[in-house]
Every structure is written in C-alpha cells, then in structure tokens.
Design a protein around this motif. Structure first.
Motif, PDB file in Angstrom:
ATOM      1  N   PRO A 266       0.833  -1.205   0.000  1.00  0.00           N
ATOM      2  CA  PRO A 266       0.000   0.000   0.000  1.00  0.00           C
ATOM      3  C   PRO A 266       0.868   1.255   0.000  1.00  0.00           C
ATOM      4  O   PRO A 266       1.892   1.297   0.676  1.00  0.00           O
ATOM      5  CB  PRO A 266      -0.783  -0.116   1.302  1.00  0.00           C
ATOM      6  CG  PRO A 266       0.072  -0.956   2.178  1.00  0.00           C
ATOM      7  CD  PRO A 266       0.855  -1.883   1.296  1.00  0.00           C
ATOM      8  N   VAL A 267       0.465   2.209  -0.781  1.00  0.00           N
ATOM      9  CA  VAL A 267       1.195   3.468  -0.802  1.00  0.00           C
ATOM     10  C   VAL A 267       0.287   4.535  -0.209  1.00  0.00           C
ATOM     11  O   VAL A 267      -0.698   4.937  -0.808  1.00  0.00           O
ATOM     12  CB  VAL A 267       1.582   3.860  -2.241  1.00  0.00           C
ATOM     13  CG1 VAL A 267       2.364   5.155  -2.229  1.00  0.00           C
ATOM     14  CG2 VAL A 267       2.374   2.752  -2.872  1.00  0.00           C
ATOM     15  N   ASN A 268       0.560   4.904   0.995  1.00  0.00           N
ATOM     16  CA  ASN A 268      -0.236   5.942   1.636  1.00  0.00           C
ATOM     17  C   ASN A 268       0.681   7.057   2.066  1.00  0.00           C
ATOM     18  O   ASN A 268       1.596   6.848   2.862  1.00  0.00           O
ATOM     19  CB  ASN A 268      -0.968   5.373   2.843  1.00  0.00           C
ATOM     20  CG  ASN A 268      -2.041   4.411   2.427  1.00  0.00           C
ATOM     21  OD1 ASN A 268      -3.022   4.784   1.788  1.00  0.00           O
ATOM     22  ND2 ASN A 268      -1.848   3.142   2.743  1.00  0.00           N
ATOM     23  N   PHE A 269       0.458   8.197   1.534  1.00  0.00           N
ATOM     24  CA  PHE A 269       1.323   9.317   1.858  1.00  0.00           C
ATOM     25  C   PHE A 269       0.713  10.136   2.991  1.00  0.00           C
ATOM     26  O   PHE A 269      -0.427  10.572   2.914  1.00  0.00           O
ATOM     27  CB  PHE A 269       1.504  10.202   0.628  1.00  0.00           C
ATOM     28  CG  PHE A 269       2.384  11.380   0.910  1.00  0.00           C
ATOM     29  CD1 PHE A 269       3.762  11.256   0.839  1.00  0.00           C
ATOM     30  CD2 PHE A 269       1.834  12.590   1.288  1.00  0.00           C
ATOM     31  CE1 PHE A 269       4.570  12.334   1.127  1.00  0.00           C
ATOM     32  CE2 PHE A 269       2.637  13.678   1.580  1.00  0.00           C
ATOM     33  CZ  PHE A 269       4.018  13.543   1.496  1.00  0.00           C
ATOM     34  N   TYR A 270       1.447  10.284   4.054  1.00  0.00           N
ATOM     35  CA  TYR A 270       0.971  11.107   5.151  1.00  0.00           C
ATOM     36  C   TYR A 270       1.920  12.274   5.358  1.00  0.00           C
ATOM     37  O   TYR A 270       3.129  12.072   5.500  1.00  0.00           O
ATOM     38  CB  TYR A 270       0.875  10.287   6.439  1.00  0.00           C
ATOM     39  CG  TYR A 270      -0.164   9.198   6.357  1.00  0.00           C
ATOM     40  CD1 TYR A 270      -1.438   9.486   5.847  1.00  0.00           C
ATOM     41  CD2 TYR A 270       0.107   7.904   6.766  1.00  0.00           C
ATOM     42  CE1 TYR A 270      -2.388   8.498   5.752  1.00  0.00           C
ATOM     43  CE2 TYR A 270      -0.854   6.913   6.677  1.00  0.00           C
ATOM     44  CZ  TYR A 270      -2.093   7.219   6.165  1.00  0.00           C
ATOM     45  OH  TYR A 270      -3.051   6.251   6.072  1.00  0.00           O
ATOM     46  N   PRO A 271       1.420  13.468   5.379  1.00  0.00           N
ATOM     47  CA  PRO A 271       2.304  14.610   5.595  1.00  0.00           C
ATOM     48  C   PRO A 271       2.890  14.590   7.008  1.00  0.00           C
ATOM     49  O   PRO A 271       2.397  13.880   7.879  1.00  0.00           O
ATOM     50  CB  PRO A 271       1.394  15.823   5.398  1.00  0.00           C
ATOM     51  CG  PRO A 271       0.024  15.329   5.277  1.00  0.00           C
ATOM     52  CD  PRO A 271       0.034  13.849   5.237  1.00  0.00           C
ATOM     53  N   ASP A 272       3.844  15.369   7.163  1.00  0.00           N
ATOM     54  CA  ASP A 272       4.518  15.424   8.455  1.00  0.00           C
ATOM     55  C   ASP A 272       3.647  16.147   9.471  1.00  0.00           C
ATOM     56  O   ASP A 272       3.228  17.287   9.276  1.00  0.00           O
ATOM     57  CB  ASP A 272       5.850  16.173   8.253  1.00  0.00           C
ATOM     58  CG  ASP A 272       6.472  16.534   9.582  1.00  0.00           C
ATOM     59  OD1 ASP A 272       6.500  15.647  10.462  1.00  0.00           O
ATOM     60  OD2 ASP A 272       6.914  17.688   9.736  1.00  0.00           O
ATOM     61  N   PHE A 273       3.309  15.437  10.542  1.00  0.00           N
ATOM     62  CA  PHE A 273       2.567  16.085  11.623  1.00  0.00           C
ATOM     63  C   PHE A 273       3.437  16.048  12.870  1.00  0.00           C
ATOM     64  O   PHE A 273       3.411  15.110  13.641  1.00  0.00           O
ATOM     65  CB  PHE A 273       1.263  15.339  11.906  1.00  0.00           C
ATOM     66  CG  PHE A 273       0.194  15.620  10.896  1.00  0.00           C
ATOM     67  CD1 PHE A 273      -0.395  16.864  10.826  1.00  0.00           C
ATOM     68  CD2 PHE A 273      -0.228  14.635  10.022  1.00  0.00           C
ATOM     69  CE1 PHE A 273      -1.395  17.126   9.902  1.00  0.00           C
ATOM     70  CE2 PHE A 273      -1.229  14.889   9.101  1.00  0.00           C
ATOM     71  CZ  PHE A 273      -1.811  16.138   9.028  1.00  0.00           C
ATOM     72  N   SER A 274       4.214  17.082  13.036  1.00  0.00           N
ATOM     73  CA  SER A 274       4.994  17.128  14.262  1.00  0.00           C
ATOM     74  C   SER A 274       4.898  18.536  14.834  1.00  0.00           C
ATOM     75  O   SER A 274       4.486  19.468  14.154  1.00  0.00           O
ATOM     76  CB  SER A 274       6.462  16.772  13.968  1.00  0.00           C
ATOM     77  OG  SER A 274       6.956  17.638  12.971  1.00  0.00           O
ATOM     78  N   GLY A 275       5.245  18.639  16.084  1.00  0.00           N
ATOM     79  CA  GLY A 275       5.205  19.943  16.736  1.00  0.00           C
ATOM     80  C   GLY A 275       3.786  20.475  16.822  1.00  0.00           C
ATOM     81  O   GLY A 275       2.859  19.745  17.171  1.00  0.00           O
TER      82      GLY A 275
END
Lengths: 537, 430
Positions: A266-275
């Motif tokens: 599976p290719v699931n792109f999740y953006p960076d959720f930090s801070g």
C-alpha cells in the motif's frame, strides 16, 4: 487424489513499491486538478443562507437541528443557477455545472503550470488534504443524517389516524417511511450503520471500510428514493459520490491483491505532523468527535425524549385520547345517518396522544404530498400525520381550553407550507422552492375572524414541553410565528365524563353548526407496537 | 497460470490452526451437504416446477447445535488420530471453501431471481389496498411496501444474482462474500425487526459468507487497516487428469444451467406465485359498497362496529372475494417463503392481515351460484353458497336463504396510484 498443488511463492522484492512522488503520471495530474476543483466545490456551502444560520447559532441553548444544519448544506457551483437549459436534471444540474467548470479549470491549471514551468512534486500533499476534506465532509454529513435514525425520530411510528387509513390511500413515499417507522429498532440499526460509516471516515486507517459501508448503504438509499419518489435522491447520491472518490485510492490495491493475486504494497502518503501541527490535528479531530458525536447524541436524545421533530410535542388532553366512532352527527340540527359515501358526515375520529384531532369524510380535498419533513418547531406545522395521506382523512391541530371545555381547531393542511431546510438549499427534503409555487387557489376558507383564539390559550405554547428541550431556535420560531394564516378553523365545545363518550358541538370550517357524539372503540391492531416510543405525552 | 510456480509447501499450519480447521471443516461440510432424506423425497423430480428448484436451493439443516457438537467431537477424534502428516490442509481448505462458495451462490440465485422477476413481493391486491394500515403485521407491511416498487425489487434481485456470480469464481469470492455480509446482514436484521420468518436461514447464509471471507480476511486487514504490504493467496489447485477437468466443468455448468438458466427461464414464464391464477367471476373485479344488508329478513344499517354486517366487498381479478366487517379475524401468520404450484396453498393475500375475511370461490354460471370457501386455515370448512345476479353494470345482488346483500361498485381512485402516475410535485385533489 492425484491433484498437484502448486504453491505460488512470490518474492516481495520482485514487486517494488512505487515511490509516492514518482508515481504521478501527467494525466494523473490533470485528473487530479479536475477532481481537486470539483470536490472542493461540492464540499463547501454555496449559499449565504447557511453562513447566516451558522453564525447565528446560539451555542448556549442548542437545538439538535443547529448541528444538523451545520452538517447539511447545499454545495457545488451555482453562480449560474441550479439548472442547465432550463432543466434541473432531477436536481443533478448543479453537479454537471460544477463538473464542467472543474474540467475547464483543471485544463487551465495544467496550461498555466506548463507555461510558467512551476510544476511541483508535492501532489501527494494536496491529494492527502483533498481526501481529508472529503472524509470530514462525508463523515460529518452522514453522522448528521444518521442521528435522527439512531434516536428514531426521522420516521415516526404511525399515528392512530394513519393506522386507520387504507394502505392504498397512502403515497409510495409515505409507505416507505412508515415501513421503517413501524420498526424503531431497525431504524436504530440504520442509524448505527450510518454513524459507524461516518465515524470510520474520520480516521485514516478505517477510511476504506467507512467508504465501502457508506457507498453500500447510501447506494441503496439512492435507489429507494427513486423507487418511492422519496425526494432525497440528490443528497444521498452526494454521499455515494464522495465515498466513490475515497475508494479510488484503494480499489487498485484490492484488485491487485485479490484478483491478480499479487503481492501488494500500500502506498499511503501522510504529511509530516509534528510539533504544533500534531496538536492542531489532534485538536480539530477531538473537537469534531466531541461536537458531532458526543454533543449531537445528547441533543438528539433530548429531541427524542421530549420533542420528536416530526411529531407534535405538546401533549393532548388526557381524557380525549383514542379511537372513536361517530355515533351521531347533526349538521345545522339535521341528523345525518352514517353512510360511507356521505360527503358531509364524519365517519371515524381520533384524538392522538398529542394535540391532533382527525376524522374522515368522503369528500375530495387537496392533499399535502410533501414528506412532512423539515424542522418546524410549532406543532401546527408538523405535518407528518397528514403528509402523503389520502382517503378523506382530515387532520386538525387543536388548542384546548380545559377550563371552559373548548377546542380551537386549525387544519394541518396548508396549501403553501413554510419553507423548510433553508440551510440545505435546493434538494432539501420538503417545502423548499417547489412548495412555494403551489397553486394559490387552494387557500382555505377561514370562516372565523382573525382573533378567534383568545391570546391566553396559545401564548405560552413555546414552554409547553419539558424545559430540558428548550432552545433558542424554538424561541425564535415561535416569536416570529404568524397568527392569522388562512386555514380551515373550527371552534368546538367538548363534554365528556371519562372519555368513553364525547359530545362535540360548535361551528365547523364552513360556519355550519355541528353536533357530534363520539363513542370510544378499542381497536386491536395487527401491527405490533414497539416498546420504544418518541415523545412524552 | 502465472510462471512463478513452485512446489514448495506454503506457510506451515500450526497445531492450533489445524484444530480449529478440523472443527470448521466438519461443521461446514455438514452445513452444506443435504443429508436429510425427506429433502430429496419432497421434490417432484420428473416434473420440476420452479418452486422445486427454489426449495432445493432453500435447504439448510435445522440441527445447527447438533452439527456443532458433532463437529466438535469429530475434530477431537481427528486430532487424536491425526498421525498422517501427509494430509494437505491447504487442499482440504480449498475444497471445503469450494463447497461453501457454491452453496452460498445457489442460495443467492434462488432468492435473487424471485426478486429480479418481481414475484416474491407482488403488487398489493385490491383487497390489500383496501385494508387499514394497522390491520397488517409488520412482516406483511414490509412485503407490501416492497411490492409497490417492482423496479426496486428487481434491483435488489440483481444485486443478489451478481453476488452469487462473484462467489462462483475463486478470485472474486471474497468480494462476493463481503457483499453477502452487507446485504444478508441487512436481511437478517430486517427479519428480526419485522418478525419475518427467515432470520435463521439468513444467519446461516451469513456464517457461510464469513467462512468464505475468512480466507482473505487477514490479508485485507493487513492491507487496508494496518496499511502494510500483504501477500496474496499462494495456493492453487491444478487439475491434471481429464476426468477431473471435465468433472469440474460439468459440475460448474450444471450449477449455472440448473440454478441460473433453467430457473430464470421458468420464472420468466410465470406470473406471481403468491396470488391464485384462476380467473374470477367475469367483469366483477372491483370494490363494492355494501348498500343493503339483510339477514333473516332483518335489515342492518351501516356500522363499523357490528360484527355481522358487511362493510365492503372486493372481487379480485382471480377467484377471491374478501369481505370487510368487524368480525374478528384470526390471523394466518405464516411468514416464511413458500413457493407453491398448488392454487389453494396460495394464501399470501390474507397472510399477516386482519380486517377482512378471504374466500376462494367456484362459479356456476348456469345456476348463477358462487360457492365460497374461507381461505384462512383457521376457518377451515367455513362455506357460503350465494346466488348472484347483476342488477346492472355496477350493481350486484348476492343472496341465499338468510342473506340478502346489495353491492354497488365504488369508482375508487387510490392515492398510491394517482401519485405514481402524476408525481408528488403537482397538487392533487382526492
């Protein structure tokens, strides 16, 4: 058995996972740009009415319908109206317009990008956010829809008047809604399915499951609405469309795994959720869950218990409730014997648990063919008992004056019902623009003067339900209610000892004097009642 | 077949998996193979009616708990005696799944085609239209509500047929099974809610679907929920001998020919099996007001409460008369699907309904006599012999030694039908 089993041992390394960024082909990008414009356009409200309503919500005294209105709005590009070449295409014209503009916009966007040579690689980020918007739109929308089923008020259990109506004297739409109304537990099940689908959509990992559930459940509802002429086909198709968009991401994977029997990555792109992003994301999600699951449930529960929105909420006179035969009927002191064919004499009568009186007369009248929906706060405008019901049934709302034993009755039928579902815009389930166009010649003859009901009888009606169900929305509607609508009116004196025999006499809608003797009958219905009943009477 | 074939064994089964599998193998084998001798003898094999095909497909063992216990004991014995390490559990799993898939597919075709040619829930009869809403049981209202929209019924049937088709192919079986879970899951809940009689059967189908889906469930969860790479099915059966290949082809063809083509053809040639097809009294179809009613020379006035006086009478197109009166009706509450070729067993019109008494009748046109037999099983033997005469086109006189009844046809317009024709957007006066 001489069967050879062959075992397919496929090496994971032979099927390389596509790099999320490289995977976008030029035509993917064009399609994406079109989809982006289209789905953004149909995920945001398109009428100023919705914004006004939402801004005016009093969050300190909320009504369930306030949240419902947030969840249900008209959308799509309607700058050029809601029709194409004069036809609204069963309500879908707005989608076509939006699609045409999205296609044009998608190509324009592509041209600009190529001309300015500013093509970026971050389509995965935009795709993620587009999916997030669609997920939340569909999730919140279907949760709003589902709650009126979870606490079964959308399709009420039939009133006595409807139970006493022939099956063929109901519209198809009515028959369908009643068929759900008679089984409140099933209605709850349908609500659970819808709310589950909506909740699953709010989480990334369960989105596929939620989208499949939404697609299946609402696909059926679309067909139901076409088959029974239910009037909610556009809004239900809306969810099917959103669910289909969300599934586009997963169907190739499922096809690869199950049909082609290939190793699937599976290719699931999740953006960076930090801070701070992490907290913002968490905050928005938590707020959505709290408002649209927690708070909504509470408000809907209050509505179910004390103010079921399609059913009048004020309790009727206790000693008057039940089924009655019309033992004697005098019109201007003339006794008229019972005949099912007589066009003046009442046949059977009922007093519902709430403030409704019905009787049957064999004379054609104009009928309310709407689905009796919307969110009218005043009992007079809650028309589920009369909508879609024929067979000579007359339905009157009454204000009782128990001290002087007087009933002030008004016909629930109204040629031009109030406009309903204002937030929903076109495609609302009743009483929108099309009801406003109804033939004005249907106006009733109001034979009594405008100040016919003493003010002290109706003035505190807004407070006649449990105080827990009070809301700003209710107060506002009562404050602006018209008192002098042209409706059929009757003033009847009632005399009864214990409700077994009621004598009504007074002036009917044609200014004739009537004298009616009603005797209670215990009707045993084959239809079993449910232990679950909305309202408190 | 893809080129990546190896004969290396697939993932090893551990002992716990084997024990569970042994139970489910025996359990589902007993669930799908009909062992009941009466099942075979109840069908007329020489003159197959579509009802017979339906009944063949509608089989399920009525001994759920006993089968579970047998499977439990069987699994225990099997585990104890399992010294033969050569048994391929992959192969057994493959074949039991084939059996369950086919059983499930046949079940879906059976109901699917009944709905596709909208026969299961027919359009309501005149008597049905002229009965109070509250005089029906929940189950009957469910059926009538479906009956007014034949297109929707066909759509539901089509979904079932397509799902059955998906189950016939190994690669699409899990998709089919998943649709069964959603579709039949809804049927199951409906049966409970509407007090229908098929909740056990629909639950049976759901367990079969769960078993079919369980084969792929792990990889689906892996891929969709956990969002991790997933391995496909890696076990294939290759049939090498001719008898195997032809045997497989013959079995599959038989299922498709018998449960799809032959069944669909027979259904498409027939009218609803729910209502009788014997024609009624010529030109009498309609609803009649009982204008005059005398018993033993005593004229009774109109009354909604009198148990004796008739209120209205319906002549159906077929040989059924129904009479509305306040005489209580003991409801025939059958609510399971019965597909009957025999006219007298067709009691759909009166099942689950009060308010009216239903009679089938014979006409003697020479003597102008109607012989009425109460159709309700609770009133077996109740008979009425009535002389009839037509006073004019819309007036009928029914009489015998004690009764004298004048019937006037009512030009009744049903809101249901007026709105279906005109739509809800216009104003209608009715």
């Amino acid at each position: 058995m001489s069967v050879i089993e062959t075992v397919l041992q496929q090496d994971a390394r032979t099927t390389t996972a596509p790099n999320p960024v490289d995977a976008w082909k030029p035509w993917h990008k064009v399609l994406f740009r079109i989809a982006f414009i289209f789905f953004i356009a149909i995920c945001i409200p398109n009428s100023t009415e919705w914004y006004k309503l939402v801004l005016n919500i009093d969050w300190t005294h909320l009504h369930y319908r306030d949240l419902y209105d947030i969840a249900r709005f008209g959308s799509g590009i309607n700058l050029f109206g809601d029709s194409i070449f004069g036809s609204n295409l069963l309500g879908y014209a707005n989608w076509i317009t939006t699609a045409i503009i999205a296609i044009a916009g998608g190509f324009l966007w592509t041209a600009i990008v190529q001309w300015r040579k500013t093509e970026r690689e971050e389509y995965n980020v935009m795709y993620y956010w587009l999916r997030a918007i669609v997920r939340y739109r569909a999730g919140i929308g279907i949760i709003g829809f589902g709650f009126t089923k979870l606490l079964p008020v959308q399709m009420p259990y039939p009133s006595l008047g409807i139970l006493n109506t022939n099956f063929g004297d109901l519209t198809a739409q009515k028959i369908y809604w009643l068929s759900v109304g008679i089984v409140p537990w099933y209605q709850i099940f349908a609500g659970v399915v819808e709310i589950t689908a909506g909740s699953l959509l709010l989480f990334r990992k369960t989105t596929t499951l939620g989208a499949i559930l939404l697609f299946a459940a609402l696909g059926d509802i679309v067909y139901v609405n076409f088959a029974y002429d239910g009037g909610v086909h556009v809004y239900s198709s809306y969810f099917v469309l959103l669910a289909a968009f969300l599934l586009v991401n997963d169907l190739p994977k499922l096809y690869n795994l199950l049909i082609l029997e290939r190793y699937t990555v599976p290719v699931n792109f999740y953006p960076d959720f930090s801070g701070w992003k992490k907290y913002t994301r968490f905050g928005i999600k938590a707020a959505t869950l709290f408002v649209f699951l927690g708070w909504f449930f509470y408000l809907q529960l209050i509505n179910f218990l004390y103010d079921p929105y399609k059913q009048p909420s004020v309790a009727g006179e206790k000693e008057l409730r039940g089924n009655y035969t019309v033992t004697e009927f005098r019109l201007n002191n003339q006794v008229i014997p019972y005949s099912p064919l007589d066009s003046v004499r009442w046949q059977e009568a009922t007093f519902e648990d709430w403030t409704t009186f019905t009787f049957r007369v064999n004379r054609p009248v104009f009928l309310d063919l709407s689905n009796g929906g919307g969110d009218p706060q005043r009992d007079l405008n809650r028309t589920f008992e009369v909508a879609g019901v024929g067979g000579g049934q007359r339905v009157f709302h009454y204000y009782a004056d128990p001290k002087n034993h007087v009933l002030y009755l008004q016909d629930k039928f109204k040629a031009n019902p109030e406009r309903r579902n204002r937030a929903a815009g076109v495609g609302g389930d009743g009483g929108t623009a099309r009801n406003l166009k109804t033939d004005s010649s249907l106006a009733a003859t109001a034979a009594l003067p405008d100040n016919w009901i003493p003010k002290e009888i109706w003035q505190d009606e807004v407070n006649r339900i449990d105080p827990r169900a009070a809301s700003t929305r209710r107060n506002r509607e009562f404050a602006t209610a018209k008192n002098n609508e042209k409706r059929n009116r009757m003033i009847l004196q009632y005399d009864t000892k214990d409700g077994n025999r009621i004598i009504l006499h007074g002036i009917n809608e044609n200014k004739d004097s009537i004298y009616v003797v009603l005797d209670k009958v215990q009707r045993k219905y084959a239809l079993s009642e449910s232990s679950l009943k909305a309202g408190k009477y | 077949m893809p080129e990546l074939h190896h004969t290396t064994p697939a993932v090893e089964w551990n002992n716990r998996e084997k024990i569970f599998f042994r139970f489910f193998f025996i359990y589902f084998l007993l669930q799908v193979v009909p062992l009941d001798p009466t099942y075979f003898s109840s069908i007329n094999w020489t003159q197959l009616h579509y009802g017979d095909i339906f009944n063949i497909a509608h089989y399920y063992p009525r001994l759920g708990w006993i089968i579970a216990i047998v499977a439990l004991v069987g699994a225990a014995i099997w585990t104890y005696t399992d010294r033969d390490k050569r048994i391929s559990y992959d192969r057994l799993y493959y074949w039991i799944r084939v059996a369950v898939r086919y059983r499930l597919a046949i079940a879906l075709f059976a109901y699917g085609f009944l709905k596709f040619y909208p026969l299961q829930a027919p359009y309501p009869s005149l008597s049905n239209l002229n009965t109070y809403y509250g005089d029906y049981t929940r189950w009957k209202l469910f059926s009538l509500s479906l009956g007014i929209v034949p297109d929707y019924q066909s759509f539901l049937g089509l979904v079932e047929i397509i799902t059955g088709g998906l189950l016939l192919y190994r690669r699409t079986a899990s998709v089919g099974a998943f649709i069964v879970l959603i579709f039949t899951g809804n049927v199951f809940v409906s049966n409970i809610a509407y007090e229908g009689g098929e909740q056990v059967y629909s639950l049976y189908l759901i367990t079969l679907a769960l078993f079919v889906l369980s084969f792929d469930l792990k990889r689906l969860v892996q891929l969709l929920i956990l969002q991790k790479p997933a391995f496909p099915n890696r076990f294939h059966v290759t049939l090498t001998k001719n008898w195997q290949r032809y045997g497989r082809l013959a079995l599959k063809s038989f299922v498709i020919f018998f449960f799809v083509l032959a069944y669909a053809f027979k259904l498409s040639m027939s009218q609803t099996y729910q209502f009788p097809s014997t024609a009624g009294l010529a030109g009498a179809e309609g609803i009649y007001n009982v204008t005059q009613f005398s018993r033993n020379q005593d004229t009774l006035p109109y009354s909604k409460t009198d148990p004796v006086r008739w209120q209205d009478v319906v002549f159906e197109k077929w040989a059924t008369i129904s009479i509305r009166s306040n005489r209580p009706v003991i409801i025939d509450s059958n609510n399971t699907e019965r597909v009957s070729a025999v006219e007298n067993d067709r009691t759909y019109e009166l099942e689950g309904t009060a308010g009216r008494h239903y009679y089938s009748y014979d006409v003697d046109t020479l003597k102008q006599v109607l012989t009425l037999h109460n159709k309700n099983k609770h009133y077996k033997g109740e008979q009425l012999v009535l002389h009839y005469s037509r006073l004019n086109d819309s007036k009928l006189l029914l009489s015998n030694d004690s009764l004298y009844v004048v019937l006037d046809k009512i030009p009744k317009k049903w809101l249901l039908e007026e709105v279906a024709r005109e739509g809800r957007r216009k104003s209608i006066k009715l």
